[in-house]
Design a protein around this motif. Structure first.
Motif, PDB file in Angstrom:
ATOM      1  N   ILE A 163      55.431  46.331 102.384  1.00 26.32           N
ATOM      2  CA  ILE A 163      55.236  46.776 101.043  1.00 26.32           C
ATOM      3  C   ILE A 163      54.549  48.211 101.208  1.00 26.32           C
ATOM      4  O   ILE A 163      54.756  48.946 100.378  1.00 26.32           O
ATOM      5  CB  ILE A 163      54.425  45.850 100.103  1.00 26.32           C
ATOM      6  N   ASN A 164      54.033  48.566 102.101  1.00 26.94           N
ATOM      7  CA  ASN A 164      53.513  49.803 102.631  1.00 26.94           C
ATOM      8  C   ASN A 164      54.476  50.941 103.532  1.00 26.94           C
ATOM      9  O   ASN A 164      54.193  51.799 103.758  1.00 26.94           O
ATOM     10  CB  ASN A 164      52.195  49.665 103.413  1.00 26.94           C
ATOM     11  N   GLU A 202      44.581  38.450  98.319  1.00 26.70           N
ATOM     12  CA  GLU A 202      44.868  39.815  97.912  1.00 26.70           C
ATOM     13  C   GLU A 202      45.822  40.365  98.716  1.00 26.70           C
ATOM     14  O   GLU A 202      46.831  40.984  97.827  1.00 26.70           O
ATOM     15  CB  GLU A 202      43.510  40.677  98.538  1.00 26.70           C
ATOM     16  N   LEU A 203      46.225  39.826  99.540  1.00 24.28           N
ATOM     17  CA  LEU A 203      47.637  40.136 100.545  1.00 24.28           C
ATOM     18  C   LEU A 203      48.625  39.719  99.508  1.00 24.28           C
ATOM     19  O   LEU A 203      49.799  40.486  99.352  1.00 24.28           O
ATOM     20  CB  LEU A 203      47.654  39.976 101.774  1.00 24.28           C
ATOM     21  N   ARG A 205      49.151  38.813  96.536  1.00 19.03           N
ATOM     22  CA  ARG A 205      49.123  39.647  95.207  1.00 19.03           C
ATOM     23  C   ARG A 205      49.739  40.761  95.488  1.00 19.03           C
ATOM     24  O   ARG A 205      50.498  41.056  94.533  1.00 19.03           O
ATOM     25  CB  ARG A 205      47.424  39.787  94.687  1.00 19.03           C
ATOM     26  N   ARG A 206      49.452  41.671  96.353  1.00 18.96           N
ATOM     27  CA  ARG A 206      50.091  43.013  96.783  1.00 18.96           C
ATOM     28  C   ARG A 206      51.517  42.625  96.998  1.00 18.96           C
ATOM     29  O   ARG A 206      52.540  43.681  97.032  1.00 18.96           O
ATOM     30  CB  ARG A 206      49.363  43.695  98.013  1.00 18.96           C
ATOM     31  N   ASN A 208      53.452  40.363  95.836  1.00 19.68           N
ATOM     32  CA  ASN A 208      53.776  40.026  94.636  1.00 19.68           C
ATOM     33  C   ASN A 208      55.355  39.079  94.794  1.00 19.68           C
ATOM     34  O   ASN A 208      56.202  39.670  94.317  1.00 19.68           O
ATOM     35  CB  ASN A 208      54.160  41.201  93.808  1.00 19.68           C
TER      36      ASN A 208
END
Length: 343
Positions: A163-164, A202-203, A205-206, A208
């Motif tokens: 995702i990054n 949190e990961l 969520r990112r 998704n």
């Protein structure tokens, strides 16, 4: 290097257009993708570089081999042969590649291991064999869409999440992040062993995930007993000086691990899947012999060991395994249900 990658951005846009068109043609059926009548699990990644595919394949073998006849099909990267090869004791690393030979040496009496660049032909040949498999694991096959897998497992490294990232050559992605939609399971690999539940949430969520996808977290565990020798352990290495030889995509995790264990080492690094020449072997042996201590060893990875075995003295390897962080049973259940409910 960063500036060069930025300057190559127009080529990344072109690469995106090409890969997107290719995937679109496969989705429409313009490009042929063959579906077989047995469960096929494809394991791979969106990016280049080591995300831990081999430990994940070995994890799946251990999970499934008691209940199913398993075959692993790889392409046999950098091998010197062509076409389909079903591994047996006569094969060398030059014939089939390092990772398939590693699988074979570890599981040869339990699982069939084969290589073929043409995955469709490889599956067909396995099914025509004397002992056809009930489940096939496709190694490093996330982008090989000429075979329609029954389920896809996408690996993405904790320190280099897809995702990054961006497409080649600006980034390291082989295809757009949209390709993640094909995955049933997304596994964040090489996580810190103490990654908290809050950080995992949190990961996730990112990342998704889609409603039909599940996200898992795994780490690498190093074997305490070294392979290639009868009685050498990691603890023994703390009293030695070692030459560490690696030919893997990213040895940083291993370097950090040895440093944390206070193991003294000199590192000789080679490219991934490196074919060791006579000159390479001579230089490694010379560096080893220059160490004055009588307590010394040459240490390598399991993948490199299949290339170096019998070519260097005082050689051993550190084995690794994939370990899920708290959700192993959920991952196992997902894989087993996908296979059980295949139709």
């Amino acid at each position: 290097m960063k500036l060069l990658r930025f300057l190559l951005f127009p080529f990344a846009v072109l690469y995106d257009a090409i890969t997107r068109t290719r995937n679109w043609f496969f989705n429409l059926g313009v490009l042929k993708s063959t579906k077989f009548n047995i469960p096929i699990v494809a394991v791979g990644n969106l990016s280049v570089g080591g995300t831990g595919k081999s430990p994940q394949i070995e994890y799946l073998i251990r999970l499934l081999k008691a209940d199913y006849k398993i075959a692993v099909l790889s392409r046999g990267y950098k091998r010197k042969t062509k076409g389909f090869q079903l591994l047996d004791d006569s094969h060398t690393v030059e014939d089939v590649g390092d990772e398939p030979l590693q699988f074979y040496k570890k599981f040869k009496n339990e699982v069939s291991i084969a290589v073929d660049t043409d995955r469709t032909n490889g599956v067909q040949q396995l099914l025509k064999g004397e002992n056809p498999p009930e489940v096939i694991l496709l190694d490093d096959a996330y982008q090989h869409r000429k075979v329609t897998a029954s389920s896809y497992i996408l690996l993405t490294k904790y320190k280099d999440l897809f995702i990054n990232d961006f497409l080649l050559p600006t980034g390291n992605l082989r295809e757009s992040r949209r390709g993640a939609k094909r995955a049933k399971a997304i596994v964040v690999t090489k996580c810190p062993e103490n990654l908290s539940k809050i950080e995992q949430c949190e990961l996730e969520r990112r990342i998704n995930p889609l409603p039909n996808q599940e996200v898992f977290f795994s780490t690498i565990v190093y074997d305490e007993q070294l392979g290639g020798t009868e009685n050498l352990s990691l603890q023994d290495l703390t009293n030695m000086e070692i030459v560490l030889v690696t030919g893997i995509a990213n040895p940083s995790s291993l370097l950090s691990f040895l440093t944390e264990r206070k193991i003294k080492f000199q590192h000789i690094n080679f490219p991934d899947h490196h074919h060791f020449s006579d000159s390479d072997l001579k230089n490694i042996q010379q560096q080893f012999e220059q160490i004055e201590s009588s307590e010394k060893y040459i240490i390598t990875t399991e993948k490199d060991f299949v290339r170096l075995e019998g070519k260097l003295k005082n050689l051993a390897y550190i084995g690794i395994k994939n370990k899920f962080l708290g959700d192993e049973k959920a991952f196992d259940r997902l894989v087993l249900n996908e296979i059980k409910n295949f139709s």
